[in-house]
Motif scaffolding. Structure first.
Motif, mmCIF file in Angstrom:
data_model
loop_
_atom_site.group_PDB
_atom_site.id
_atom_site.type_symbol
_atom_site.label_atom_id
_atom_site.label_comp_id
_atom_site.label_asym_id
_atom_site.label_seq_id
_atom_site.Cartn_x
_atom_site.Cartn_y
_atom_site.Cartn_z
ATOM 1 N N VAL A 426 0.850 -1.194 0.000
ATOM 2 C CA VAL A 426 0.000 0.000 0.000
ATOM 3 C C VAL A 426 0.883 1.239 0.000
ATOM 4 C CG1 VAL A 426 -1.864 1.230 1.157
ATOM 5 C CG2 VAL A 426 -1.725 -1.258 1.343
ATOM 6 N N ILE A 427 0.599 2.178 -0.902
ATOM 7 C CA ILE A 427 1.301 3.463 -0.894
ATOM 8 C C ILE A 427 0.268 4.581 -0.817
ATOM 9 C CG2 ILE A 427 3.306 2.620 -2.150
ATOM 10 C CD1 ILE A 427 2.232 3.909 -4.655
ATOM 11 N N ASP A 428 0.638 5.654 -0.146
ATOM 12 C CA ASP A 428 -0.260 6.794 0.049
ATOM 13 C C ASP A 428 0.595 8.044 0.214
ATOM 14 O OD1 ASP A 428 -3.460 6.986 1.098
ATOM 15 O OD2 ASP A 428 -2.184 8.695 1.562
ATOM 16 N N THR A 429 0.024 9.193 -0.086
ATOM 17 C CA THR A 429 0.774 10.453 -0.011
ATOM 18 C C THR A 429 0.529 11.226 1.272
ATOM 19 O OG1 THR A 429 -1.007 11.548 -1.228
ATOM 20 C CG2 THR A 429 0.867 10.747 -2.514
ATOM 21 N N SER A 430 -0.298 10.694 2.174
ATOM 22 C CA SER A 430 -0.611 11.406 3.417
ATOM 23 C C SER A 430 0.264 10.883 4.553
ATOM 24 C CB SER A 430 -2.095 11.226 3.771
ATOM 25 O OG SER A 430 -2.357 11.720 5.071
ATOM 26 N N ALA A 431 1.161 11.738 5.037
ATOM 27 C CA ALA A 431 2.023 11.343 6.149
ATOM 28 C C ALA A 431 1.206 11.062 7.404
ATOM 29 C CB ALA A 431 3.060 12.431 6.427
ATOM 30 N N ASP A 432 0.152 11.850 7.633
ATOM 31 C CA ASP A 432 -0.688 11.635 8.813
ATOM 32 C C ASP A 432 -1.425 10.304 8.730
ATOM 33 O OD1 ASP A 432 0.038 14.049 9.959
ATOM 34 O OD2 ASP A 432 -1.574 15.155 8.970
ATOM 35 N N ARG A 433 -1.942 9.979 7.538
ATOM 36 C CA ARG A 433 -2.656 8.711 7.382
ATOM 37 C C ARG A 433 -1.705 7.534 7.581
ATOM 38 N NH1 ARG A 433 -5.052 9.235 2.272
ATOM 39 N NH2 ARG A 433 -6.667 10.463 3.292
ATOM 40 N N ILE A 434 -0.490 7.667 7.102
ATOM 41 C CA ILE A 434 0.504 6.600 7.267
ATOM 42 C C ILE A 434 0.814 6.400 8.743
ATOM 43 C CG2 ILE A 434 2.934 6.016 6.873
ATOM 44 C CD1 ILE A 434 2.624 7.354 4.115
ATOM 45 N N ARG A 435 0.990 7.520 9.472
ATOM 46 C CA ARG A 435 1.288 7.418 10.898
ATOM 47 C C ARG A 435 0.135 6.777 11.667
ATOM 48 N NH1 ARG A 435 1.393 12.229 11.853
ATOM 49 N NH2 ARG A 435 -0.494 12.441 13.117
ATOM 50 N N GLN A 436 -1.108 7.185 11.327
ATOM 51 C CA GLN A 436 -2.267 6.626 12.016
ATOM 52 C C GLN A 436 -2.429 5.137 11.720
ATOM 53 O OE1 GLN A 436 -5.411 9.138 10.614
ATOM 54 N NE2 GLN A 436 -4.713 10.941 11.752
ATOM 55 N N ALA A 437 -2.262 4.771 10.435
ATOM 56 C CA ALA A 437 -2.412 3.369 10.071
ATOM 57 C C ALA A 437 -1.310 2.524 10.702
ATOM 58 C CB ALA A 437 -2.388 3.219 8.547
ATOM 59 N N TYR A 445 3.397 2.633 2.832
ATOM 60 C CA TYR A 445 4.587 3.364 2.421
ATOM 61 C C TYR A 445 4.211 4.695 1.812
ATOM 62 C CZ TYR A 445 6.784 -1.150 3.072
ATOM 63 O OH TYR A 445 7.219 -2.325 3.603
ATOM 64 N N PHE A 446 5.038 5.688 2.084
ATOM 65 C CA PHE A 446 4.831 7.009 1.501
ATOM 66 C C PHE A 446 5.264 6.978 0.047
ATOM 67 C CE2 PHE A 446 6.182 11.267 0.339
ATOM 68 C CZ PHE A 446 5.133 12.042 0.804
ATOM 69 N N GLY A 447 4.399 7.434 -0.843
ATOM 70 C CA GLY A 447 4.759 7.440 -2.253
ATOM 71 C C GLY A 447 3.657 8.032 -3.109
ATOM 72 N N ASP A 448 4.059 8.698 -4.171
ATOM 73 C CA ASP A 448 3.124 9.313 -5.113
ATOM 74 C C ASP A 448 2.852 8.330 -6.245
ATOM 75 O OD1 ASP A 448 1.697 10.823 -6.868
ATOM 76 O OD2 ASP A 448 3.146 12.461 -7.026
ATOM 77 N N GLY A 449 1.624 7.817 -6.305
ATOM 78 C CA GLY A 449 1.277 6.811 -7.298
ATOM 79 C C GLY A 449 1.243 7.314 -8.721
ATOM 80 N N THR A 450 1.346 8.630 -8.926
ATOM 81 C CA THR A 450 1.376 9.163 -10.285
ATOM 82 C C THR A 450 2.789 9.165 -10.861
ATOM 83 O OG1 THR A 450 1.645 11.452 -9.509
ATOM 84 C CG2 THR A 450 -0.608 10.621 -9.791
ATOM 85 N N ARG A 451 3.768 8.725 -10.072
ATOM 86 C CA ARG A 451 5.162 8.694 -10.545
ATOM 87 C C ARG A 451 5.565 7.275 -10.901
ATOM 88 N NH1 ARG A 451 8.744 11.176 -5.986
ATOM 89 N NH2 ARG A 451 10.343 10.340 -7.386
#
Length: 603
Positions: A426-437, A445-451
């Motif tokens: 799973v990748i997502d661009t929200s640091a807060d969502r990553i920390r909560q999850a 993992y932090f990452g921009d899926g458009t790249r």
């Protein structure tokens, strides 16, 4: 020509050599490494376009540093611990046996005394991490059994440079000021400091930067971490590559691993290419010509001796014949750390500077012959079935499902997949969502899926299904277009924003799409009917009728426009009965939704 203009023209030559040579040699089946070497020889020793190969090599060694950092990112400490037998067993055996054998050969040759022979022998026992890992990467064999064993030996060799440099001080009786115990203590302290900083400082640092949304700051932070850790290890007497590797290992379990890998990868690729070109530039043709007979004898002797030792210990350690052959032909060359060792030995007076230059030439030529040797090794394979690829012991590349976006919709979908025993990246661009999850035990993992580079780092090339659960329609469309263009092998399951978005996605021929409110709306309506006295069975049948009508409308709207299928909508209560049980005459085999639902069940 002014110095800035000279630097500019030299950069153009290096990049031009890489651009021309890599595709040609790749098409010829000779590999990119040999192409870069050939470009360096042509640019430097032959046409004298560049003459400062050693200075370029010193800068380009950052490519090796970045390579070790990326390798470290893919190795959790637990995985590294599992490899300890290969690292400290095979690695130790290879360095000691090969070093002792080559030291004896160097001493018997009469060119060096026993002290110089020891340094020469153990220096030649080291292999090139850059060459070996690049060849493994080109062949896609990094995660095979023989690839992992090769890497284990290389990793120990990188560690061995520390005691070998200390050995120069011990053997340098003329100076005698070495303090190997103090040097060892400093090295251990530096490693400990790296572990503490990696555990308690790096992840919070990237969390703060990620919240700002400044991508250039994230790239700068990644470069700072790699080069800073490499410099710290160098000051402590360890190799820069080892420092970068340790920082990578410390971040292997970080939620920002994929983003870091994607940011570093371009620098790694370019600098490593320039490193190979610089090796070709530094090849001294006059030294080769003046000592042609000695080199013609020494290079094959070194490579054969190393190959035989590596094959023997690999077989003893349980490798198959084919894997042992592959390892033996992958690691027979001298390594880039040999340049450092021989130069230090020459400066300490343990060998004449001319001999040090000759040894460096032997190492360089052995590097150049390695890609050819790996191709010839295929003739010695017995055709045994190659061992299956190792499952990477980190959550990421290799998972069947790559999920982009971890909002409410994605969280529920992930629960189904995980309950079904499927690995999900799973990748997502929200640091807060990553920390909560992460507080609930999820690995995101932090990452921009458009790249594209982030998707590749996250393992899209191995994924069977890419699940797009992003919240914004424009972001979703961009990801869908990217995956369809670059990774057509992967099925696309997409969360749509609304009905119009669903129609657009179907026109793009995604494998499955679902409006985020469809299922919840159907269930909500069914439960409301039940509260009004309708039986559960009848409410279910009515819900299925609405689902069927909705699907038929969508099919019509895809081909005829948004206004098609209006007659299928209920705009007033059904009469004459309060509610009549619909007849189940649906043919699910012809129902497009049923077909895609079957795909979901299989997945």
């Amino acid at each position: 020509m002014s110095e800035p203009n000279a630097l500019f023209s030299e950069t153009i030559l290096l990049l031009g050599g890489a651009v021309v040579s890599a595709p040609i040699f790749k098409r010829l089946g000779l590999g990119t490494v040999l192409g870069y070497l050939a470009a360096g020889v042509v640019i430097g020793p032959i046409f004298h376009g560049l003459t400062d190969g050693d200075q370029i090599l010193a800068v380009a060694e950052l490519g090796v540093v970045f390579l070790l950092f990326i390798i470290g990112l893919e190795l959790k400490p637990s995985r590294l611990w599992q490899m300890r037998r290969d690292i400290f067993g095979l690695g130790t055996a290879q360095v000691l046996l090969t070093g002792a054998l080559l030291s004896l050969v160097a001493w018997l040759s009469g060119v060096l005394d026993w002290r110089g022979g020891i340094i020469a022998g153990f220096g030649l026992a080291l292999s090139s991490t850059a060459f070996a890992m690049q060849i493994l990467d080109d062949e896609g064999d990094v995660n095979t059994r023989y690839g992992q064993r090769s890497f284990s030996m290389l990793l120990f060799q990188d560690l061995a440079i520390v005691p070998l440099l200390a050995l120069i001080n011990i053997l340098d009786t003329g100076k005698g000021h070495g303090a190997p115990v103090l040097d060892f203590a400093i090295a251990i302290g530096a490693v400990g400091a790296m572990i503490i900083m990696g555990r308690y400082l790096l992840t919070p640092l990237f969390q703060i930067i990620a919240r700002t949304g400044a991508r250039e700051a994230m790239i700068a932070a990644a470069l700072f971490v790699v080069m800073g850790s490499a410099s710290l290890m160098q000051l402590a007497g360890l190799s820069m590559a080892m420092g970068a590797f340790l920082s990578g290992v410390m971040l292997a379990e970080s939620s920002y691993r994929h983003e870091l890998e994607a940011d570093i990868e371009p620098f790694r690729g370019v600098l490593l290419a320039i490193f190979f070109i610089a090796v070709g530039l530094s090849l001294q043709l006059d030294v080769l010509w003046d000592n042609a007979l000695l080199i013609v004898i020494a290079v094959p002797v070194v490579m054969i001796a190393k190959g035989l030792v590596i094959y023997a210990i690999s077989r003893i350690a349980g490798s198959s014949h084919d894997d042992a052959i592959r390892i033996a032909f992958l690691l027979p060359q001298g390594g880039e750390f040999g340049f450092v060792l021989f130069s230090a030995a020459g400066a300490a007076g343990l060998m004449p500077s001319s001999t040090a230059s000759l040894l460096i030439a032997i190492v360089t030529l052995s590097m150049a012959l390695t890609p050819i040797g790996t191709m010839l090794s295929k003739r010695l394979l017995t055709g045994d079935k190659q061992e299956e690829q190792l499952d990477e012991d980190f959550e990421g590349a290799g998972a069947d499902v790559l999920m982009i976006g971890f909002s409410r919709f994605g969280q529920i979908s992930a629960q189904i997949l995980l309950a079904g025993g499927r690995a999900v990246t799973v990748i997502d661009t929200s640091a807060d969502r990553i920390r909560q999850a992460s507080s609930f035990g999820f690995r995101i993992y932090f990452g921009d899926g458009t790249r594209k580079d982030v998707l590749r780092a996250a393992g899209v090339e191995h994924a069977k299904i890419v699940v797009v659960c992003t919240q914004k329609r424009e972001v979703t469309d961009k990801i869908v277009e990217l995956v369809q263009d670059e990774y057509p092998h992967a099925k696309l399951f997409v969360r749509s924003y609304d009905r119009i978005h669903s129609i657009a996605l179907r026109n793009r021929n995604v494998d499955y799409e679902l409006r985020e409110t469809l299922e919840s709306g159907l269930l909500f309506g069914r439960r409301t009917l039940e509260a009004l006295g309708v039986s559960e069975v009848d409410a279910y049948e009515i819900g299925e009728d609405i689902r069927r009508r909705d699907e038929q409308r969508l099919v019509l709207q895809v081909s005829k426009g948004l206004e098609a299928g209006r007659d299928m909508l209920y705009s007033e209560p059904v009469k004459p009965e309060p509610l009549v049980k619909p007849k189940r005459t649906m043919d699910f085999s012809a129902d497009p939704l049923a077909g895609t639902a079957e795909v979901t069940a299989d997945a």
